[in-house]
Design a protein around this motif. Structure first.
Motif, mmCIF file in Angstrom:
data_model
loop_
_atom_site.group_PDB
_atom_site.id
_atom_site.type_symbol
_atom_site.label_atom_id
_atom_site.label_comp_id
_atom_site.label_asym_id
_atom_site.label_seq_id
_atom_site.Cartn_x
_atom_site.Cartn_y
_atom_site.Cartn_z
ATOM 1 N N UNK A 189 15.070 -3.654 -9.523
ATOM 2 C CA UNK A 189 13.687 -4.080 -9.735
ATOM 3 C C UNK A 189 13.002 -3.340 -10.873
ATOM 4 N N UNK A 190 13.697 -2.427 -11.537
ATOM 5 C CA UNK A 190 13.101 -1.688 -12.649
ATOM 6 C C UNK A 190 13.833 -2.001 -13.938
ATOM 7 N N UNK A 191 13.077 -2.050 -15.016
ATOM 8 C CA UNK A 191 13.676 -2.244 -16.322
ATOM 9 C C UNK A 191 14.161 -0.928 -16.896
ATOM 10 N N UNK A 192 14.353 -0.911 -18.201
ATOM 11 C CA UNK A 192 14.887 0.276 -18.854
ATOM 12 C C UNK A 192 13.812 1.348 -18.998
ATOM 13 N N UNK A 193 14.229 2.615 -18.980
ATOM 14 C CA UNK A 193 13.303 3.726 -19.141
ATOM 15 C C UNK A 193 13.997 4.935 -19.729
ATOM 16 N N UNK A 194 13.209 5.811 -20.319
ATOM 17 C CA UNK A 194 13.764 6.999 -20.982
ATOM 18 C C UNK A 194 14.616 7.859 -20.058
ATOM 19 N N UNK A 195 14.255 7.906 -18.774
ATOM 20 C CA UNK A 195 14.965 8.809 -17.869
ATOM 21 C C UNK A 195 16.453 8.481 -17.791
ATOM 22 N N UNK A 196 16.824 7.257 -18.154
ATOM 23 C CA UNK A 196 18.232 6.871 -18.085
ATOM 24 C C UNK A 196 19.110 7.673 -19.039
ATOM 25 N N UNK A 197 18.520 8.234 -20.084
ATOM 26 C CA UNK A 197 19.313 9.019 -21.021
ATOM 27 C C UNK A 197 19.651 10.406 -20.483
ATOM 28 N N UNK A 198 18.904 10.862 -19.460
ATOM 29 C CA UNK A 198 19.162 12.191 -18.918
ATOM 30 C C UNK A 198 19.710 12.151 -17.499
ATOM 31 N N UNK A 199 19.530 11.018 -16.801
ATOM 32 C CA UNK A 199 19.983 10.924 -15.417
ATOM 33 C C UNK A 199 21.474 11.186 -15.234
ATOM 34 N N UNK A 200 22.340 10.834 -16.194
ATOM 35 C CA UNK A 200 23.753 11.184 -16.010
ATOM 36 C C UNK A 200 24.015 12.687 -16.032
ATOM 37 N N UNK A 201 23.028 13.476 -16.476
ATOM 38 C CA UNK A 201 23.230 14.916 -16.639
ATOM 39 C C UNK A 201 22.620 15.737 -15.512
ATOM 40 N N UNK B 253 0.783 -1.226 0.000
ATOM 41 C CA UNK B 253 0.000 0.000 0.000
ATOM 42 C C UNK B 253 0.817 1.280 0.000
ATOM 43 N N UNK B 254 2.126 1.184 0.207
ATOM 44 C CA UNK B 254 2.972 2.382 0.227
ATOM 45 C C UNK B 254 3.403 2.736 -1.189
ATOM 46 N N UNK B 255 3.234 3.999 -1.606
ATOM 47 C CA UNK B 255 3.741 4.395 -2.919
ATOM 48 C C UNK B 255 5.261 4.335 -2.948
ATOM 49 N N UNK B 256 5.807 4.009 -4.109
ATOM 50 C CA UNK B 256 7.258 3.860 -4.273
ATOM 51 C C UNK B 256 7.694 4.614 -5.521
ATOM 52 N N UNK B 257 8.836 5.277 -5.451
ATOM 53 C CA UNK B 257 9.406 5.974 -6.598
ATOM 54 C C UNK B 257 10.794 5.411 -6.896
ATOM 55 N N UNK B 258 11.336 5.832 -8.015
ATOM 56 C CA UNK B 258 12.574 5.251 -8.529
ATOM 57 C C UNK B 258 13.687 6.286 -8.562
ATOM 58 N N UNK B 259 14.779 6.000 -7.863
ATOM 59 C CA UNK B 259 15.949 6.870 -7.879
ATOM 60 C C UNK B 259 17.111 6.249 -8.649
ATOM 61 N N UNK B 260 16.951 5.009 -9.102
ATOM 62 C CA UNK B 260 18.012 4.346 -9.844
ATOM 63 C C UNK B 260 17.452 3.243 -10.719
ATOM 64 N N UNK B 261 18.037 3.083 -11.873
ATOM 65 C CA UNK B 261 17.696 1.996 -12.792
ATOM 66 C C UNK B 261 18.991 1.414 -13.344
ATOM 67 N N UNK B 262 19.028 0.125 -13.490
ATOM 68 C CA UNK B 262 20.221 -0.487 -14.057
ATOM 69 C C UNK B 262 20.306 -0.218 -15.557
ATOM 70 N N UNK B 263 21.527 -0.119 -16.037
ATOM 71 C CA UNK B 263 21.751 -0.018 -17.471
ATOM 72 C C UNK B 263 21.313 -1.300 -18.149
ATOM 73 N N UNK B 264 20.881 -1.182 -19.391
ATOM 74 C CA UNK B 264 20.639 -2.364 -20.209
ATOM 75 C C UNK B 264 21.716 -2.424 -21.276
ATOM 76 N N UNK B 265 22.313 -3.556 -21.397
ATOM 77 C CA UNK B 265 23.396 -3.766 -22.355
ATOM 78 C C UNK B 265 23.341 -5.224 -22.793
ATOM 79 N N UNK B 266 24.358 -5.660 -23.465
ATOM 80 C CA UNK B 266 24.387 -7.048 -23.901
ATOM 81 C C UNK B 266 25.786 -7.467 -24.261
#
Length: 431
Positions: free
Chosen positions: A377-389, A209-222
């Motif tokens: 626990x999170x997959x890839x997302x657009x925010x990863x392209x700007x989070x380094x900045x 029942x507690x809302x959760x937000x994301x402060x980190x996402x793993x990179x996706x690579x291969x």
């Protein structure tokens, strides 16, 4: 990445501070009331957008969905435009909206118009079921787009958007980003360079029942493994003709499993083909293999996923993996090639501070503390392209379940609560 022991302590500190509730100011009470009053229209906007199929490859549907939200942003006084992608990329493009002022932080708000559901996908476009609705992309992330509109509308009605700098980018290909990424995410990166904070409205996750937000996402690579061995009669395996390509592949992959171990690091060999004849179709991720049990395999192809928390972890993992690959069994050879895709959204003090402010806004509005989603626990997302900045926070969107499946659902009540949190955070950041 923050030190493993320092992260829980810092997170505890910022969230405990956020737990000390304050009363909403009269202005903030007007913001909250504005969101609540518009809740029926927010649901109607979600229904209108959801009834348009906008699978990433349905370019007309993505554009039509963009038109729905563009009209809402025009009403709020934003300058809007559609950014086309080169035709050969096979992507619809992006909706951008901007306003410029001198107050407070410069914000970049992110959403996406496309869904994983192409035109032939099963499941309804929209099916209301009391306080929830079932449909394609209703939580991921048309619900998030609606929350952006609801929050900004409440601020605009209260006269609080004047003299602020807010940029909005709703991409048309988040679920399957176009190549080259330098083109498909160029405009997003440029907007980030002119902003101080990024807020992304991907679906919110909850725990008990507690809302959760994301402060980190793993990179996706291969990574790609291409392995060769000496073809010969099976009676000579382990001897004059060596071990063959399949044994070498097994050695390498098991070495990764046993020796390349860190919290938050994963690697998954999703495709493996081995034998004396191997053909892999990169574009369609499919292939064929042929061989005989009495012939030593001379070729193996492996295609795999690699996910890491930050570049330091990536570099450690890649160095160890290369060392394992180079320990060839007799009669074999192997080559590993790494491919980056989405950059990591590292857990930073700035991101944690944003989470604290978001959680404080939630507490002040009587909606409870907001927790942190583990980055793994999170997959890839657009925010990863700007989070380094710039400082970044994700997961400000709608609550729901079953994302990417025919039973995807959205909690309609979450449109209101999430829009209240977002509106208060935007207001406080832009003062």
């Amino acid at each position: 990445m923050l030190r493993k022991l320092a992260l829980p302590l810092l997170l505890s500190t910022v969230l405990c501070a956020a737990a000390q509730a304050q009363n909403l100011s009269p202005t903030e009470q007007r913001i909250t009331a504005g969101v609540q009053a518009w809740q029926p229209q927010a649901i109607e906007l979600l229904e209108r957008s959801a009834r348009i199929n906008s699978g990433t490859l349905n370019l007309a549907g993505v554009r039509a969905t963009g038109d729905v939200f563009r009209a809402e942003l025009d009403k709020l006084g934003f300058k809007t435009a559609w950014i086309d992608m080169p035709k050969e990329m096979g992507r619809a493009g992006h909706l951008v909206a901007t306003r410029t002022g001198k107050k407070g932080k410069r914000l970049l708000l992110l959403g996406h118009l496309d869904t994983v559901f192409e035109r032939s996908a099963p499941g309804p476009l929209w099916q209301r079921e009391g306080d929830s609705a079932r449909g394609q992309g209703v939580s991921d992330m048309k619900g998030g787009n609606v929350i952006v509109i609801a929050a900004l509308r409440a601020l605009q009605r209260a006269g609080l958007l004047e003299d602020t700098t807010i940029s909005i980018l709703f991409t048309g290909d988040e679920e399957d980003a176009g190549y080259p990424r330098e083109v498909s995410r160029r405009d997003m990166v440029e907007l980030a360079k002119r902003s101080d904070v990024a807020l992304s409205f991907e679906a919110a996750l909850g725990k008990d029942g507690q809302p959760m937000a994301t402060v980190g996402r793993r990179a996706t690579a291969g990574f790609d493994l291409d392995i060769t061995g000496r073809q010969g009669h099976s009676m000579s395996v382990f001897g004059v003709n060596g071990y063959g390509a399949i044994y070498e592949a097994a050695r390498i992959l098991d070495g990764f499993r046993r020796e390349v171990v860190e919290p938050g690091l994963t690697f998954n060999p999703g495709v493996i083909l081995g034998g004396t004849e191997v053909a892999f179709d990169e574009a369609n991720a499919s292939g064929t293999a042929a061989g005989k049990t009495n012939v030593i395999a001379n070729r193996v192809t492996v295609r795999a996923d690699l996910r890491y928390l930050d570049y330091a972890q990536r570099d450690r993992a890649q160095a160890r993996m290369r060392a394992i690959v180079e320990q060839h069994l007799p009669g074999t050879d192997a080559k590993i090639t790494f491919r980056d895709s989405y950059p990591p959204m590292a857990v930073t003090p700035g991101n944690l501070a944003l989470l604290a402010r978001y959680s404080q806004a939630s507490v002040d509005a009587g909606l409870g503390m907001v927790g942190m989603v583990p980055p793994e626990s999170r997959g890839a997302g657009d925010i990863q392209f700007v989070a380094p900045l710039i400082d970044s926070l994700d997961g400000l969107g709608a609550g729901g379940s079953g994302a990417h499946g025919p039973d995807e659902r959205v909690d309609l009540k979450s449109l209101e609560s999430s829009a209240i949190r977002a509106a208060l955070l935007i207001y406080r950041l832009t003062r």
